[in-house]
Design a protein around this motif. Structure first.
Motif, PDB file in Angstrom:
ATOM      1  N   LEU A   6       1.176  13.717   2.945  1.00  0.00           N
ATOM      2  CA  LEU A   6       1.372  12.543   2.090  1.00  0.00           C
ATOM      3  C   LEU A   6       2.042  11.416   2.866  1.00  0.00           C
ATOM      4  CD1 LEU A   6       1.156  11.465  -0.824  1.00  0.00           C
ATOM      5  CD2 LEU A   6       3.449  12.354  -1.191  1.00  0.00           C
ATOM      6  N   LEU A   7       3.077  11.750   3.625  1.00  0.00           N
ATOM      7  CA  LEU A   7       3.759  10.743   4.432  1.00  0.00           C
ATOM      8  C   LEU A   7       2.838  10.185   5.511  1.00  0.00           C
ATOM      9  CD1 LEU A   7       6.409   9.276   5.123  1.00  0.00           C
ATOM     10  CD2 LEU A   7       6.927  11.174   6.667  1.00  0.00           C
ATOM     11  N   ALA A   8       2.054  11.045   6.128  1.00  0.00           N
ATOM     12  CA  ALA A   8       1.106  10.584   7.152  1.00  0.00           C
ATOM     13  C   ALA A   8       0.060   9.660   6.543  1.00  0.00           C
ATOM     14  CB  ALA A   8       0.438  11.778   7.829  1.00  0.00           C
ATOM     15  N   GLY A   9      -0.380   9.966   5.332  1.00  0.00           N
ATOM     16  CA  GLY A   9      -1.344   9.097   4.665  1.00  0.00           C
ATOM     17  C   GLY A   9      -0.759   7.730   4.354  1.00  0.00           C
ATOM     18  N   ILE A  10       0.477   7.694   3.911  1.00  0.00           N
ATOM     19  CA  ILE A  10       1.127   6.411   3.615  1.00  0.00           C
ATOM     20  C   ILE A  10       1.294   5.595   4.891  1.00  0.00           C
ATOM     21  CG2 ILE A  10       3.294   5.358   2.838  1.00  0.00           C
ATOM     22  CD1 ILE A  10       3.498   7.661   0.807  1.00  0.00           C
ATOM     23  N   LEU A  11       1.756   6.236   5.954  1.00  0.00           N
ATOM     24  CA  LEU A  11       1.955   5.511   7.223  1.00  0.00           C
ATOM     25  C   LEU A  11       0.619   5.068   7.824  1.00  0.00           C
ATOM     26  CD1 LEU A  11       4.808   7.639   8.837  1.00  0.00           C
ATOM     27  CD2 LEU A  11       4.983   5.402   7.737  1.00  0.00           C
ATOM     28  N   THR A  12      -0.365   5.947   7.798  1.00  0.00           N
ATOM     29  CA  THR A  12      -1.682   5.601   8.347  1.00  0.00           C
ATOM     30  C   THR A  12      -2.305   4.455   7.563  1.00  0.00           C
ATOM     31  OG1 THR A  12      -2.026   7.882   9.064  1.00  0.00           O
ATOM     32  CG2 THR A  12      -3.990   6.497   8.863  1.00  0.00           C
ATOM     33  N   GLY A  13      -2.273   4.560   6.244  1.00  0.00           N
ATOM     34  CA  GLY A  13      -2.857   3.516   5.403  1.00  0.00           C
ATOM     35  C   GLY A  13      -2.162   2.182   5.555  1.00  0.00           C
ATOM     36  N   THR A  14      -0.845   2.199   5.643  1.00  0.00           N
ATOM     37  CA  THR A  14      -0.106   0.946   5.818  1.00  0.00           C
ATOM     38  C   THR A  14      -0.420   0.315   7.168  1.00  0.00           C
ATOM     39  OG1 THR A  14       1.665   1.798   4.410  1.00  0.00           O
ATOM     40  CG2 THR A  14       2.190  -0.086   5.782  1.00  0.00           C
ATOM     41  N   ALA A  15      -0.449   1.120   8.215  1.00  0.00           N
ATOM     42  CA  ALA A  15      -0.752   0.589   9.554  1.00  0.00           C
ATOM     43  C   ALA A  15      -2.163   0.009   9.614  1.00  0.00           C
ATOM     44  CB  ALA A  15      -0.589   1.692  10.599  1.00  0.00           C
ATOM     45  N   ILE A  16      -3.126   0.721   9.049  1.00  0.00           N
ATOM     46  CA  ILE A  16      -4.503   0.212   9.061  1.00  0.00           C
ATOM     47  C   ILE A  16      -4.614  -1.022   8.182  1.00  0.00           C
ATOM     48  CG2 ILE A  16      -6.864   0.770   8.317  1.00  0.00           C
ATOM     49  CD1 ILE A  16      -6.401   3.535   9.508  1.00  0.00           C
ATOM     50  N   GLY A  17      -3.876  -1.067   7.079  1.00  0.00           N
ATOM     51  CA  GLY A  17      -3.877  -2.249   6.222  1.00  0.00           C
ATOM     52  C   GLY A  17      -3.332  -3.474   6.926  1.00  0.00           C
ATOM     53  N   VAL A  18      -2.237  -3.304   7.659  1.00  0.00           N
ATOM     54  CA  VAL A  18      -1.647  -4.437   8.398  1.00  0.00           C
ATOM     55  C   VAL A  18      -2.604  -4.920   9.491  1.00  0.00           C
ATOM     56  CG1 VAL A  18       0.213  -5.087   9.979  1.00  0.00           C
ATOM     57  CG2 VAL A  18       0.736  -3.838   7.895  1.00  0.00           C
ATOM     58  N   VAL A  19      -3.159  -4.000  10.249  1.00  0.00           N
ATOM     59  CA  VAL A  19      -4.098  -4.386  11.311  1.00  0.00           C
ATOM     60  C   VAL A  19      -5.340  -5.044  10.715  1.00  0.00           C
ATOM     61  CG1 VAL A  19      -5.613  -3.494  13.125  1.00  0.00           C
ATOM     62  CG2 VAL A  19      -3.265  -2.687  12.960  1.00  0.00           C
ATOM     63  N   GLY A  20      -5.830  -4.494   9.614  1.00  0.00           N
ATOM     64  CA  GLY A  20      -6.996  -5.088   8.959  1.00  0.00           C
ATOM     65  C   GLY A  20      -6.711  -6.482   8.436  1.00  0.00           C
ATOM     66  N   TRP A  21      -5.514  -6.682   7.884  1.00  0.00           N
ATOM     67  CA  TRP A  21      -5.151  -8.005   7.391  1.00  0.00           C
ATOM     68  C   TRP A  21      -5.034  -9.003   8.542  1.00  0.00           C
ATOM     69  CZ3 TRP A  21      -0.753 -11.201   7.777  1.00  0.00           C
ATOM     70  CH2 TRP A  21      -0.755 -12.293   6.915  1.00  0.00           C
ATOM     71  N   LEU A  22      -4.480  -8.566   9.664  1.00  0.00           N
ATOM     72  CA  LEU A  22      -4.344  -9.457  10.818  1.00  0.00           C
ATOM     73  C   LEU A  22      -5.698  -9.828  11.410  1.00  0.00           C
ATOM     74  CD1 LEU A  22      -1.252  -7.893  12.606  1.00  0.00           C
ATOM     75  CD2 LEU A  22      -1.360 -10.066  11.371  1.00  0.00           C
ATOM     76  N   LEU A  23      -6.682  -8.947  11.298  1.00  0.00           N
ATOM     77  CA  LEU A  23      -8.008  -9.218  11.849  1.00  0.00           C
ATOM     78  C   LEU A  23      -8.927  -9.953  10.870  1.00  0.00           C
ATOM     79  CD1 LEU A  23      -8.691  -5.856  13.714  1.00  0.00           C
ATOM     80  CD2 LEU A  23      -7.927  -8.033  14.673  1.00  0.00           C
ATOM     81  N   THR A  24      -8.473 -10.153   9.650  1.00  0.00           N
ATOM     82  CA  THR A  24      -9.308 -10.816   8.643  1.00  0.00           C
ATOM     83  C   THR A  24      -9.362 -12.306   8.926  1.00  0.00           C
ATOM     84  OG1 THR A  24      -8.623  -9.191   7.012  1.00  0.00           O
ATOM     85  CG2 THR A  24      -9.586 -11.223   6.174  1.00  0.00           C
ATOM     86  N   PRO A  25     -10.556 -12.894   9.024  1.00  0.00           N
ATOM     87  CA  PRO A  25     -10.656 -14.321   9.325  1.00  0.00           C
ATOM     88  C   PRO A  25     -10.104 -15.215   8.216  1.00  0.00           C
ATOM     89  CG  PRO A  25     -12.845 -13.303   9.254  1.00  0.00           C
ATOM     90  CD  PRO A  25     -11.848 -12.246   8.979  1.00  0.00           C
TER      91      PRO A  25
END
Length: 121
Positions: A6-25
Motif C-alpha cells: 500500500l505504501l509503495a503504491g502511494i509513493l509510486t503513484g505520487t511520483a508518477i503523478g508529479v512527473v506526469g504533471w511536469l511533462l504535461t504541455p
C-alpha cells in the motif's frame, strides 16, 4: 496487499503523478493534485490486479511494482490528456428576437388562449 504494498503504491503513484504533471504541455490547465490522485489510484489498481491474477507477493515484488507503474502511468496520461480543456457541447443559441403583437396573438391562438388584444380565436 500488505502495508508495504500500500505504501509503495502511494509513493509510486505520487511520483508518477508529479512527473506526469511536469511533462504535461498544458499543465496550467490541469491541477497537480488531480494527476497525483490518478497516479495513486492507478498504482493501487495495478497492485490489486496483480493480486487477483496471482502474480503478487507478500511484500513488494518486481511484477507488482511494474504493474503499479504501468497502470499509474496510464491513469496519469488519461487524466492529463482530458482534464483542463474547455469543450463546448453545442453552439450557443442566438438571442430570441423581439416579438411584435401579431406573433404574440398567433402563439396565444396556438395554445388555445383568447389572445392578447381581446381577439377571440
Amino acid at each position: 496487499m500488505t502495508g508495504l504494498g500500500l505504501l509503495a503504491g502511494i509513493l509510486t503513484g505520487t511520483a508518477i503523478g508529479v512527473v506526469g504533471w511536469l511533462l504535461t504541455p498544458h499543465r496550467r490547465d490541469v491541477p497537480p493534485w488531480l494527476v497525483m490522485v490518478a497516479g495513486v489510484v492507478g498504482a493501487q489498481a495495478g497492485a490489486i490486479a496483480t493480486q487477483l491474477l496471482g502474480l503478487g507477493t507478500d511484500g513488494l515484488g518486481v511484477v507488482e511494482a511494474i504493474a503499479q507503474a504501468a497502470v499509474a502511468t496510464l491513469g496519469v496520461v488519461v487524466v492529463a490528456g482530458t482534464a483542463g480543456r474547455v469543450r463546448s457541447a453545442a453552439p450557443v443559441p442566438a438571442a430570441v428576437p423581439a416579438q411584435d403583437s401579431r406573433t404574440r396573438r398567433w402563439r396565444a391562438r396556438q395554445q388555445g388562449n383568447a389572445g392578447v388584444g381581446g381577439d377571440a380565436a
